[in-house]
Design a protein around this motif. Sequence first.
Motif, mmCIF file in Angstrom:
data_model
loop_
_atom_site.group_PDB
_atom_site.id
_atom_site.type_symbol
_atom_site.label_atom_id
_atom_site.label_comp_id
_atom_site.label_asym_id
_atom_site.label_seq_id
_atom_site.Cartn_x
_atom_site.Cartn_y
_atom_site.Cartn_z
ATOM 1 N N LYS A 80 0.829 -1.196 0.000
ATOM 2 C CA LYS A 80 0.000 0.000 0.000
ATOM 3 C C LYS A 80 0.869 1.254 0.000
ATOM 4 O O LYS A 80 0.553 2.249 -0.673
ATOM 5 C CB LYS A 80 -0.910 -0.010 1.231
ATOM 6 N N MET A 81 1.982 1.198 0.754
ATOM 7 C CA MET A 81 2.886 2.341 0.822
ATOM 8 C C MET A 81 3.446 2.681 -0.557
ATOM 9 O O MET A 81 3.509 3.853 -0.946
ATOM 10 C CB MET A 81 4.040 2.030 1.771
ATOM 11 N N VAL A 82 3.863 1.665 -1.301
ATOM 12 C CA VAL A 82 4.404 1.879 -2.641
ATOM 13 C C VAL A 82 3.355 2.539 -3.531
ATOM 14 O O VAL A 82 3.646 3.465 -4.300
ATOM 15 C CB VAL A 82 4.880 0.550 -3.254
ATOM 16 N N GLN A 83 2.123 2.084 -3.427
ATOM 17 C CA GLN A 83 1.048 2.659 -4.229
ATOM 18 C C GLN A 83 0.848 4.139 -3.883
ATOM 19 O O GLN A 83 0.686 4.985 -4.772
ATOM 20 C CB GLN A 83 -0.249 1.893 -3.977
ATOM 21 N N ILE A 84 0.864 4.462 -2.597
ATOM 22 C CA ILE A 84 0.668 5.852 -2.165
ATOM 23 C C ILE A 84 1.808 6.730 -2.678
ATOM 24 O O ILE A 84 1.586 7.837 -3.179
ATOM 25 C CB ILE A 84 0.582 5.924 -0.627
#
Length: 313
Positions: free
Chosen positions: A103-107
């Motif tokens: 999720k962090m990478v997506q954000i």
Amino acid sequence: MMKRLLHAFALLPLILGTAACATQTANPETAAATEPSAPAIAQLPEDADPALWVLKDEDTTIYMFGTVHILKPGMTWFDEAVKDAFDKSDELVIEMIEPDATKMVQIINDIAIDKSGTSLRDKLAPEDRANYEAALARLNLPPASFDPLDPWFASVSISLIPLMSNGYDVNSGVEKDLKAQAEMRNMKIIGLETPEQQLGFFDNLPEEVQIGFLNFTISTLDDVPAGMENMVAQWANANVDALAELMNAGLEDKILYDTLLADRNATWAEWVEQRMEQPGTLFMAVGAGHLAGESSLQQKLKAKGLKVKRLKY
């Protein structure tokens, strides 16, 4: 690269205070001449006793603890009054609950990666670009390392490198330890902000402000570890006034000051005021800079008629 970005994301609340500290610790004699009120360099105590406050009424208690988001391993601070307050609490409140790595990478891809088609270095003035590339060379990084990033996120990422080289560990931050304690005890954990909000505070700054932030980071990069040492020592000694000067000294730009400090404290004060209407005992842990200075969370609460008391221990 992405691993470094993920580490940097965890340090968003910290990095301006660290850079600001560097400007006042690099040369104490020069600092004394140009900043007469600058706090003296503090010594790290054997027993860290950071400042702790409490706000309470008949059925609600909120402990407020100022944190440092990255420390060297082995530092002892979770004891005495801090541990006692935590042990009495039913809920942990922190600035943000980190999402999982995917999720962090997506954000990060959605917010921190520049979509304009202009590389970071091409946004810099010739002299600033030369200083920037020289700094990356000293860090043994290719000149194009951060070209896809917005200027503010490059600043955060670059500032992390000298800290980690000097023994600081992103896994030794106060919030991580408190969150681990809370999870062991099955405590409810509340985040005051979302990851998207924290990234947005920086990402929505005007580009010229972001570039100024990056240039400032580059100009003080060699002094960041010394500034961090002083900040941690002031925190460990509960020197709140000195900590306010250090952590907020880099926020002279009103946009930065309001966006990263004053406005967030005002929002959190609203949250605290509403939470005081519900019974319970909470341990609220936010960056130490938010609990120091004239725009501190305590001052915002005082304006609402809520009195926060400093606990002595």
